[in-house]
Write a protein that holds these residues in place. Structure first.
Motif, short mmCIF file in Angstrom:
data_model
loop_
_atom_site.label_atom_id
_atom_site.label_comp_id
_atom_site.label_asym_id
_atom_site.label_seq_id
_atom_site.Cartn_x
_atom_site.Cartn_y
_atom_site.Cartn_z
N TYR A 165 -0.26 2.87 1.87
CA TYR A 165 -1.45 3.09 1.06
C TYR A 165 -0.95 3.86 -0.16
CZ TYR A 165 -4.12 2.04 5.30
OH TYR A 165 -4.64 1.44 6.42
N ALA A 166 -1.01 3.24 -1.33
CA ALA A 166 -0.41 3.85 -2.53
C ALA A 166 -1.44 4.00 -3.64
CB ALA A 166 0.77 3.00 -3.01
N PHE A 167 -1.10 4.88 -4.56
CA PHE A 167 -1.94 5.16 -5.72
C PHE A 167 -1.13 4.90 -6.97
CE2 PHE A 167 -2.76 7.93 -2.14
CZ PHE A 167 -4.07 7.60 -1.86
N GLN A 168 -1.79 4.37 -8.00
CA GLN A 168 -1.11 4.08 -9.25
C GLN A 168 -1.26 5.27 -10.17
OE1 GLN A 168 -2.41 0.51 -11.19
NE2 GLN A 168 -0.37 0.18 -12.00
N GLY A 169 -0.11 5.81 -10.60
CA GLY A 169 -0.12 6.94 -11.52
C GLY A 169 -0.39 6.50 -12.94
N GLU A 170 -0.51 7.47 -13.84
CA GLU A 170 -0.76 7.18 -15.26
C GLU A 170 0.36 6.33 -15.85
OE1 GLU A 170 -1.49 10.81 -17.33
OE2 GLU A 170 -3.13 11.38 -15.98
N ASP A 171 1.57 6.49 -15.32
CA ASP A 171 2.72 5.73 -15.81
C ASP A 171 2.81 4.35 -15.17
OD1 ASP A 171 3.33 6.54 -13.27
OD2 ASP A 171 5.11 7.69 -13.81
N GLY A 172 1.86 3.99 -14.31
CA GLY A 172 1.84 2.69 -13.67
C GLY A 172 2.64 2.61 -12.39
N GLU A 173 3.35 3.68 -12.05
CA GLU A 173 4.17 3.68 -10.83
C GLU A 173 3.30 3.95 -9.60
OE1 GLU A 173 7.07 6.67 -11.78
OE2 GLU A 173 8.39 5.22 -12.74
N LEU A 174 3.68 3.31 -8.49
CA LEU A 174 2.98 3.53 -7.24
C LEU A 174 3.54 4.76 -6.54
CD1 LEU A 174 2.66 -0.08 -5.78
CD2 LEU A 174 0.88 1.30 -6.88
N THR A 175 2.64 5.60 -6.04
CA THR A 175 3.04 6.81 -5.31
C THR A 175 2.27 6.87 -3.99
OG1 THR A 175 1.33 8.19 -6.32
CG2 THR A 175 3.47 8.09 -7.45
N THR A 176 2.81 7.63 -3.05
CA THR A 176 2.11 7.86 -1.80
C THR A 176 2.44 9.25 -1.29
OG1 THR A 176 1.56 6.90 0.36
CG2 THR A 176 3.90 6.90 -0.28
N ASN A 177 1.68 9.72 -0.31
CA ASN A 177 1.92 11.04 0.27
C ASN A 177 1.42 11.04 1.71
OD1 ASN A 177 -0.94 11.82 0.29
ND2 ASN A 177 -0.72 11.90 -1.92
N ILE A 178 1.62 12.15 2.40
CA ILE A 178 1.26 12.19 3.82
C ILE A 178 -0.24 12.10 4.06
CG2 ILE A 178 3.33 13.44 4.50
CD1 ILE A 178 1.50 15.94 4.79
N CYS A 179 -1.05 12.33 3.05
CA CYS A 179 -2.51 12.28 3.22
C CYS A 179 -3.07 10.87 3.05
CB CYS A 179 -3.18 13.22 2.23
SG CYS A 179 -2.74 14.95 2.51
N SER A 180 -2.23 9.90 2.74
CA SER A 180 -2.70 8.55 2.43
C SER A 180 -2.80 7.63 3.64
CB SER A 180 -1.76 7.91 1.42
OG SER A 180 -0.51 7.64 2.03
N ARG A 181 -2.29 8.01 4.79
CA ARG A 181 -2.17 7.21 6.02
C ARG A 181 -0.96 6.29 6.00
NH1 ARG A 181 -6.27 7.08 10.03
NH2 ARG A 181 -5.38 5.15 10.80
N THR A 182 -0.11 6.37 5.00
CA THR A 182 1.12 5.59 5.00
C THR A 182 1.92 6.01 6.21
OG1 THR A 182 1.17 5.33 2.60
CG2 THR A 182 3.28 5.16 3.75
#
Length: 181
Positions: free
Chosen positions: A100-117
């Motif tokens: 489960y990823a989020f798109q940053g302002e720079d267009g890159e996909l990021t994820t973290n432990i709170c995302s359910r990844t």
């Protein structure tokens, strides 16, 4: 008794002045449906390579299925190497993850432990929920395969036609030459 109370008070005050590191990597649990709705991209992928770039893990992944926001086979994902509210995930090479990823302002996909990844082996609830969602990547992959197969078939027909016409011309030319002798 007063002396003991005074020593205890001094001890407590001193303990608050001593700096210590706090690791605050915890999240309020969210359902797989909430994670899907919140994410910009949801996909299943195998980790090809993990490296460190600008205090972040750079994770190269091969996508095998996508439900949201990803249409290419190869994806780069970033996650924090630090601690705090944006705690990253320590991805393991050659393992499969539901991301489960989020798109940053720079267009890159990021994820973290709170995302359910998480590792696919830990994502039964997520996979059940995703079965009800339409896959983006596999459908496009099928369409692309059909387009590729059609192009190959057209090429084969063109080459076969060219060979047949060439053979016919050679046959007729050689026959005409034989009849002229």
């Amino acid at each position: 008794m007063k002396k003991m109370l005074m020593i205890s008070t001094i001890f407590v005050l001193i303990s608050f002045m001593i700096p210590f590191q706090v690791l605050a990597c915890s999240c309020i649990g969210i359902t797989s449906e909430e994670a899907f709705e919140n994410a910009d991209a949801v996909f299943l992928g195998k980790v090809l390579e993990v490296s460190v770039e600008n205090n972040n893990y750079r994770v190269e992944m091969e996508v095998s299925a996508s439900w949201k926001g990803v249409e290419e086979k190869d994806q780069t994902l970033f996650t924090s190497t630090g601690v705090g509210a944006s705690c990253g995930i320590l991805f393991e090479e050659s393992k499969e993850y539901i991301v489960y990823a989020f798109q940053g302002e720079d267009g890159e996909l990021t994820t973290n432990i709170c995302s359910r990844t998480d590792l696919i082996s830990n994502a039964d609830e997520d996979l059940i929920m995703l079965e009800t969602k339409e896959k983006i990547y596999e459908q496009q992959n099928t369409d692309q395969d059909q387009e590729d197969n059609t192009a190959i078939l057209k090429s084969i027909i063109f080459i076969a036609s060219f060979i047949l016409v060439s053979a016919l011309i050679i046959f007729l030319t050689s026959r005409k030459l034989k009849n002229n002798k």
